[in-house]
Design a protein around this motif. Structure first.
Motif, short mmCIF file in Angstrom:
data_model
loop_
_atom_site.label_atom_id
_atom_site.label_comp_id
_atom_site.label_asym_id
_atom_site.label_seq_id
_atom_site.Cartn_x
_atom_site.Cartn_y
_atom_site.Cartn_z
N SER A 14 -5.26 -6.72 -10.79
CA SER A 14 -5.07 -5.44 -11.45
C SER A 14 -6.38 -4.67 -11.49
O SER A 14 -7.46 -5.25 -11.44
N SER A 15 -6.25 -3.34 -11.56
CA SER A 15 -7.43 -2.49 -11.58
C SER A 15 -7.06 -1.12 -12.15
O SER A 15 -5.97 -0.61 -11.89
N ALA A 16 -7.97 -0.53 -12.85
CA ALA A 16 -7.80 0.85 -13.31
C ALA A 16 -8.27 1.84 -12.24
O ALA A 16 -8.04 3.04 -12.36
N THR A 17 -8.89 1.32 -11.17
CA THR A 17 -9.49 2.16 -10.14
C THR A 17 -8.59 2.42 -8.95
O THR A 17 -8.36 3.57 -8.58
N ALA A 22 -7.74 -3.79 -6.88
CA ALA A 22 -6.89 -4.84 -7.43
C ALA A 22 -6.80 -6.02 -6.46
O ALA A 22 -6.85 -7.18 -6.86
N GLY A 47 2.38 0.11 -10.81
CA GLY A 47 1.34 0.68 -11.65
C GLY A 47 1.89 1.17 -12.96
O GLY A 47 3.10 1.17 -13.20
N HIS A 48 0.96 1.60 -13.79
CA HIS A 48 1.28 2.11 -15.12
C HIS A 48 0.99 3.60 -15.14
O HIS A 48 -0.08 4.04 -14.74
N GLU A 50 0.75 7.08 -17.45
CA GLU A 50 0.56 7.57 -18.81
C GLU A 50 0.28 9.07 -18.76
O GLU A 50 -0.62 9.50 -18.02
N LYS A 55 -2.58 5.26 -14.45
CA LYS A 55 -3.66 4.73 -15.28
C LYS A 55 -4.08 3.32 -14.87
O LYS A 55 -5.17 2.88 -15.21
N HIS A 56 -3.18 2.59 -14.18
CA HIS A 56 -3.49 1.21 -13.84
C HIS A 56 -2.67 0.79 -12.63
O HIS A 56 -1.52 1.18 -12.51
N TYR A 57 -3.28 -0.01 -11.75
CA TYR A 57 -2.62 -0.53 -10.56
C TYR A 57 -2.48 -2.04 -10.68
O TYR A 57 -3.37 -2.71 -11.19
N GLN A 58 -1.36 -2.56 -10.19
CA GLN A 58 -1.14 -4.01 -10.18
C GLN A 58 -0.56 -4.38 -8.82
O GLN A 58 0.38 -3.74 -8.34
#
Length: 72
Positions: A14-17, A22, A47-48, A50, A55-58
């Protein structure tokens, strides 16, 4: 050329970038405890979101490593 036998493990990075970050973090962390990592395959990306922004990758990966020891 010898034949290879691989063990496959599933990893989740996971990564916010980015997706690439990730993947890199999952492989780097796995490499701290698994020897002989040889390849990976991305099997899932999500991802997430918002407020309408990512905001976030998985990333779910399958990673293969060669087994140690002699082959029969």
């Amino acid at each position: 050329m010898s034949d290879h036998v691989y063990k496959i493990v599933e990893l989740v990075g996971s990564s916010a970038t980015s997706i690439e970050d990730a993947i890199q973090s999952a492989i780097k962390r796995a490499g701290q405890t698994l020897r002989n990592l040889q390849w990976f395959e991305v099997v899932q990306t999500r991802g997430h979101v918002e407020d309408g922004e990512v905001k976030h990758y998985q990333v779910v990966l399958k990673a293969g490593f060669t087994l140690e020891g002699e082959t029969p």
